[in-house]
Design a protein around this motif. Structure first.
Motif, PDB file in Angstrom:
ATOM      1  N   GLY A   1      29.001   8.730 -17.892  1.00 60.73           N
ATOM      2  CA  GLY A   1      29.191   8.284 -19.265  1.00 60.73           C
ATOM      3  C   GLY A   1      27.920   7.807 -19.936  1.00 60.73           C
ATOM      4  N   HIS A   2      26.845   7.584 -19.155  1.00 59.55           N
ATOM      5  CA  HIS A   2      25.614   7.046 -19.715  1.00 59.55           C
ATOM      6  C   HIS A   2      24.410   7.886 -19.290  1.00 59.55           C
ATOM      7  N   VAL A   3      23.338   7.784 -20.056  1.00 56.16           N
ATOM      8  CA  VAL A   3      22.119   8.539 -19.762  1.00 56.16           C
ATOM      9  C   VAL A   3      21.449   7.939 -18.535  1.00 56.16           C
ATOM     10  N   PRO A   4      21.145   8.732 -17.523  1.00 51.45           N
ATOM     11  CA  PRO A   4      20.458   8.197 -16.345  1.00 51.45           C
ATOM     12  C   PRO A   4      19.088   7.638 -16.713  1.00 51.45           C
ATOM     13  N   VAL A   5      18.724   6.542 -16.078  1.00 50.79           N
ATOM     14  CA  VAL A   5      17.410   5.942 -16.328  1.00 50.79           C
ATOM     15  C   VAL A   5      16.307   6.930 -15.988  1.00 50.79           C
ATOM     16  N   ALA A   6      16.517   7.749 -14.959  1.00 50.66           N
ATOM     17  CA  ALA A   6      15.500   8.727 -14.568  1.00 50.66           C
ATOM     18  C   ALA A   6      15.241   9.728 -15.690  1.00 50.66           C
ATOM     19  N   LEU A   7      16.285  10.108 -16.452  1.00 49.20           N
ATOM     20  CA  LEU A   7      16.100  11.038 -17.572  1.00 49.20           C
ATOM     21  C   LEU A   7      15.252  10.396 -18.663  1.00 49.20           C
TER      22      LEU A   7
ATOM     23  N   ARG B   1      12.550  20.667  -3.720  1.00 49.21           N
ATOM     24  CA  ARG B   1      13.048  20.819  -5.088  1.00 49.21           C
ATOM     25  C   ARG B   1      13.344  19.465  -5.726  1.00 49.21           C
ATOM     26  N   VAL B   2      12.860  18.387  -5.110  1.00 54.01           N
ATOM     27  CA  VAL B   2      13.200  17.039  -5.559  1.00 54.01           C
ATOM     28  C   VAL B   2      12.004  16.380  -6.237  1.00 54.01           C
ATOM     29  N   VAL B   3      12.283  15.720  -7.357  1.00 50.70           N
ATOM     30  CA  VAL B   3      11.300  14.879  -8.039  1.00 50.70           C
ATOM     31  C   VAL B   3      11.882  13.471  -8.088  1.00 50.70           C
ATOM     32  N   GLU B   4      11.142  12.491  -7.590  1.00 49.59           N
ATOM     33  CA  GLU B   4      11.612  11.116  -7.582  1.00 49.59           C
ATOM     34  C   GLU B   4      10.853  10.310  -8.633  1.00 49.59           C
ATOM     35  N   LEU B   5      11.592   9.524  -9.412  1.00 48.06           N
ATOM     36  CA  LEU B   5      11.007   8.644 -10.415  1.00 48.06           C
ATOM     37  C   LEU B   5      11.400   7.215 -10.073  1.00 48.06           C
ATOM     38  N   GLY B   6      10.399   6.373  -9.882  1.00 48.18           N
ATOM     39  CA  GLY B   6      10.663   5.012  -9.425  1.00 48.18           C
ATOM     40  C   GLY B   6      10.821   4.024 -10.552  1.00 48.18           C
ATOM     41  N   GLY B   7      11.388   2.877 -10.204  1.00 51.03           N
ATOM     42  CA  GLY B   7      11.576   1.786 -11.139  1.00 51.03           C
ATOM     43  C   GLY B   7      11.955   0.537 -10.380  1.00 51.03           C
ATOM     44  N   GLN B   8      11.989  -0.588 -11.065  1.00 51.75           N
ATOM     45  CA  GLN B   8      12.339  -1.850 -10.436  1.00 51.75           C
ATOM     46  C   GLN B   8      13.454  -2.523 -11.221  1.00 51.75           C
ATOM     47  N   ILE B   9      14.338  -3.174 -10.481  1.00 49.40           N
ATOM     48  CA  ILE B   9      15.430  -3.936 -11.085  1.00 49.40           C
ATOM     49  C   ILE B   9      15.467  -5.309 -10.421  1.00 49.40           C
ATOM     50  N   GLU B  10      15.594  -6.348 -11.212  1.00 50.79           N
ATOM     51  CA  GLU B  10      15.725  -7.698 -10.688  1.00 50.79           C
ATOM     52  C   GLU B  10      17.203  -8.086 -10.627  1.00 50.79           C
ATOM     53  N   VAL B  11      17.613  -8.607  -9.481  1.00 54.35           N
ATOM     54  CA  VAL B  11      19.004  -9.033  -9.317  1.00 54.35           C
ATOM     55  C   VAL B  11      19.048 -10.513  -8.952  1.00 54.35           C
TER      56      VAL B  11
ATOM     57  N   THR C   1      17.955   1.887   2.532  1.00 56.39           N
ATOM     58  CA  THR C   1      19.045   2.846   2.697  1.00 56.39           C
ATOM     59  C   THR C   1      18.500   4.261   2.851  1.00 56.39           C
ATOM     60  N   LEU C   2      19.298   5.131   3.420  1.00 57.07           N
ATOM     61  CA  LEU C   2      18.884   6.514   3.630  1.00 57.07           C
ATOM     62  C   LEU C   2      18.629   7.201   2.298  1.00 57.07           C
ATOM     63  N   ASP C   3      17.567   7.972   2.238  1.00 59.12           N
ATOM     64  CA  ASP C   3      17.210   8.676   1.014  1.00 59.12           C
ATOM     65  C   ASP C   3      18.337   9.614   0.578  1.00 59.12           C
ATOM     66  N   ALA C   4      18.614   9.626  -0.740  1.00 59.13           N
ATOM     67  CA  ALA C   4      19.690  10.466  -1.270  1.00 59.13           C
ATOM     68  C   ALA C   4      19.443  11.944  -1.005  1.00 59.13           C
TER      69      ALA C   4
ATOM     70  N   MET D   1      15.205  28.313  -7.177  1.00 60.46           N
ATOM     71  CA  MET D   1      13.763  28.295  -7.391  1.00 60.46           C
ATOM     72  C   MET D   1      13.402  27.831  -8.802  1.00 60.46           C
ATOM     73  N   GLU D   2      14.374  27.783  -9.688  1.00 60.20           N
ATOM     74  CA  GLU D   2      14.117  27.318 -11.049  1.00 60.20           C
ATOM     75  C   GLU D   2      14.851  26.008 -11.340  1.00 60.20           C
ATOM     76  N   THR D   3      15.304  25.343 -10.271  1.00 59.01           N
ATOM     77  CA  THR D   3      16.077  24.119 -10.423  1.00 59.01           C
ATOM     78  C   THR D   3      15.346  22.954  -9.771  1.00 59.01           C
ATOM     79  N   SER D   4      15.262  21.852 -10.493  1.00 60.37           N
ATOM     80  CA  SER D   4      14.662  20.624  -9.965  1.00 60.37           C
ATOM     81  C   SER D   4      15.712  19.522  -9.943  1.00 60.37           C
ATOM     82  N   PHE D   5      15.721  18.769  -8.877  1.00 62.55           N
ATOM     83  CA  PHE D   5      16.613  17.615  -8.753  1.00 62.55           C
ATOM     84  C   PHE D   5      15.806  16.359  -9.058  1.00 62.55           C
TER      85      PHE D   5
END
Length: 649
Positions: A510-516, A639-649, A626-629, A590-594
């Protein structure tokens, strides 16, 4: 803008799921007849309860402190009627009716009850979930104690042959247990076919030895009368009540019948219990009682006194193999319940290896295996005998049984059982369960504290992870942008669109992923096709193929894909993409990125941290490790691109 292109994929046009149905299981394993399925169930299901004769009678009479004929008849009467009431009536005839689409077990039952009571208030929901998690946590305590007490009790038979073996019981047990845990990574598929025939021989030997003992002292058959058990409890209530904790050892393993119901079905399990296991156990218990009537000194190990001297070493060898099989079943059960807990969101993602392409449920969890091994060895070295471990054994299993009774009552009421029927039936079960639990709680100081500590640690981990995930979801949702609004307001000309497909793994369609948003902010471009993919775990064991996929088109090259799996299914993203072809959505790998967002959690600085802030720290520790997704969902790493970020809890 309404969603378009909603896809419901027919099962006959897609790749089949890894999970096999019952008939497919039987074909793969060569179990084409009911008898062969029943024999297979002997090796997987009845190992734990089938090795109880090694210690149940002995421990009961030791706890009672009396070896008179009255005590022997009373103890055996209690053991036999515990088997009748707890295993036969409660589990085989009643509890096995509470199935989650064919699956049994405490977590499956919890999910079933939660689904049926979700509309009756959050507080009720949380209490039911907590009860299920406590029961699952107790299972891990059972998983630690069963290998230790089973192997120790078998190897202790060497002392019956000669006292010279006394110093070597602990080292031999440690070596056997070490080997057992080392071979877990190879899986049990290669030797699984041997378990059933071996246990068939074991139960046949139990019955024959019992008959041999009964023939010598037929008077022992008087113990079939339940009056002997009641008279013993009334005559000496306190020693008798204390003895019930050891009597309960005869029914440990009954929970396995329910847990493995989905693998073999009710019919096979009932045939095995009523046709072989129950008669063999009763005969052997009577045989041990007969030996004690003739020679009270045989209490040192009445099971091994049933056999002539020439047969002692073969019996020790057979008992050792049987206890290893019993231990293997419990260890495999710990792996299976871990997989279910991960899928249901009660544990963080862990590495789970599938060790067989044919046998369902054959998984190996390295971290759980290592933790169980360390705990079992500590237990053996700390308690040093099966007598000492007997005090620790009953609490975990009796606690699980009491929780199962309560949850099954709620389920049966939701299925239409009237109060007039449900209350007396489950009240009787509850009285028996609570009586055994109370008797076992008396032994906390003697070792019963151990499974409680194990269960407390596991429950804390599960509850903290469940709570942390919901707090984190609330934090993400505060400033989240609705996906539909984002797609509608997007300028077709800006940003620039580049060839290919980007699949964003998200927890909320329902919401835009932060990675996008991060990708758009840094790269200033979008792929010509953007897919948001969410993997949902349902509260059912298996989701049929035709219900696996839901595809929706939002316009301007945006799509959403919802994947549904059951808590015993194995998520597989690549297979899901292949299924999408039926819905008109094709992917060229070959034309798809995760695009996967990797969030690092940090503890929010606060001037006055509350008493429970340590739970936040525990959740952060688990989340960051935790185990990598990529590995969990079987996504090709290149085929994976990871984008990092930080969250305070």
């Amino acid at each position: 803008m309404p969603a378009r292109g909603l896809c419901s994929v027919p099962a006959d046009r897609i790749h089949s799921s890894l999970r096999l149905d019952t008939s497919a299981q039987q074909r793969e394993l060569g179990l084409s007849t009911g008898s062969s399925l029943t024999i297979a169930a002997l090796g997987v299901v009845y190992g734990d309860i089938g090795t109880s004769p090694l210690y149940a009678v002995r421990q009961s009479l030791i706890d009672f402190g009396d070896l008179s004929e009255r005590a022997i008849l009373g103890a055996l009467s209690l053991i036999v009627w515990a088997l009748v009431l707890v295993v036969t009536v409660k589990y085989v005839l009643v509890i096995m009716r509470a199935d989650n689409r064919g699956e049994g077990g405490l977590l499956a039952l919890t999910a079933l009850v939660l689904r049926r009571t979700s509309s009756r208030g959050r507080k009720r929901y949380l209490w039911i979930m907590a009860a299920g998690l406590v029961g699952a946590a107790l299972f891990y305590g059972d998983g630690v104690i069963t290998p230790a007490i089973s192997v120790l009790s078998a190897v202790e038979g060497l002392k019956v042959a000669t006292p010279l073996f006394d110093p070597y019981v602990i080292p031999i047990s440690v070596v056997l247990l070490t080997g057992l845990f080392l071979v877990q990574r190879r899986g049990t598929a290669a030797v699984g076919g041997l378990f059933g025939p071996v246990m068939l021989v074991w139960f046949a030997v139990l019955g024959l030895l019992g008959i041999w003992g009964i023939v010598q002292y037929p008077r022992i058959l008087l113990a079939i009368n339940p009056i002997h058990g009641f008279a013993l409890l009334l005559d000496k209530p306190w020693p008798g009540f204390f003895m019930l904790g050891a009597v309960f050892l005869a029914v440990t393993g009954a929970e396995t019948l329910y847990a493995d119901m989905g693998h073999f079905g009710r019919s096979a399990l009932r045939r095995a219990w009523l046709g072989l296991v129950f008669p063999a156990l009763v005969l052997n218990y009577f045989g041990q009682g007969a030996v004690l009537l003739g020679n009270p000194a045989a209490l040192e190990h009445p099971f091994y006194r049933l056999v002539p001297e020439w047969g002692l070493y073969p019996l020790v060898a057979l008992a050792t193999i049987a206890t290893i099989i019993a231990s293997q079943a419990v260890i495999s059960g710990a792996f299976s319940i871990t997989r279910q807990a991960v899928q249901l969101g009660y544990l963080p993602r862990l590495e789970i290896r599938h060790t067989s392409e044919q046998e369902i449920g054959q998984v190996y969890v390295p971290r759980i295996n290592s933790a169980l091994f360390v705990a079992v060895i500590v237990l053996v070295l700390g308690f040093r005998s099966s007598d000492n471990l007997g005090a620790a054994y009953g609490i975990a299993v009796s606690g699980m049984m009491a929780i199962t009774t309560g949850l099954a009552f709620l389920y049966m009421r939701s299925r239409g059982w009237s109060l007039a029927l449900a209350v007396p039936v489950f009240a009787a079960f509850g009285i028996v369960d609570l009586t055994f639990l109370s008797a076992n709680l008396l032994k906390i100081a003697e070792g019963g504290w151990f499974p409680i500590v194990v269960a407390a640690v596991v429950f804390t981990v599960m509850a903290s992870w469940w709570r942390g995930r919901r707090v984190l979801a609330e934090l993400r949702g505060r400033d989240a942008l609705p996906l539909r609004d984002f797609a509608e307001r997007l300028d077709p000309a800006k940003p620039a669109r580049i060839p290919g497909t980007a699949i964003f793994m998200t927890r909320d369609l329902g919401h835009v992923p932060v990675a996008l948003l991060h990708a758009l902010k840094h790269y200033k471009v979008l792929h010509e096709r953007v897919v948001m993919m969410q993997v949902d775990t349902q509260d059912v064991p298996h989701v049929p193929d035709e219900q696996r996929l839901e595809i929706a088109e939002l316009g301007k090259g945006f799509y959403t894909i919802r994947l549904r799996y059951g808590f015993t299914d194995e998520p597989n993203v690549l297979r899901a993409l292949a299924q999408c072809r039926v819905g008109g959505l094709r992917f060229n790998l070959m034309e798809t990125s995760f695009i996967i967002g990797r969030e690092k959690l940090r503890l929010r600085p606060r001037p006055h941290r509350g008493l429970w802030r340590w739970r936040d720290s525990l959740f952060i520790l688990m989340s960051n490790n935790t185990l990598d997704a990529t590995e969990f969902f079987r996504i090709p790493p290149n085929r994976v691109v990871e984008l990092g970020g930080q969250i305070e809890v």
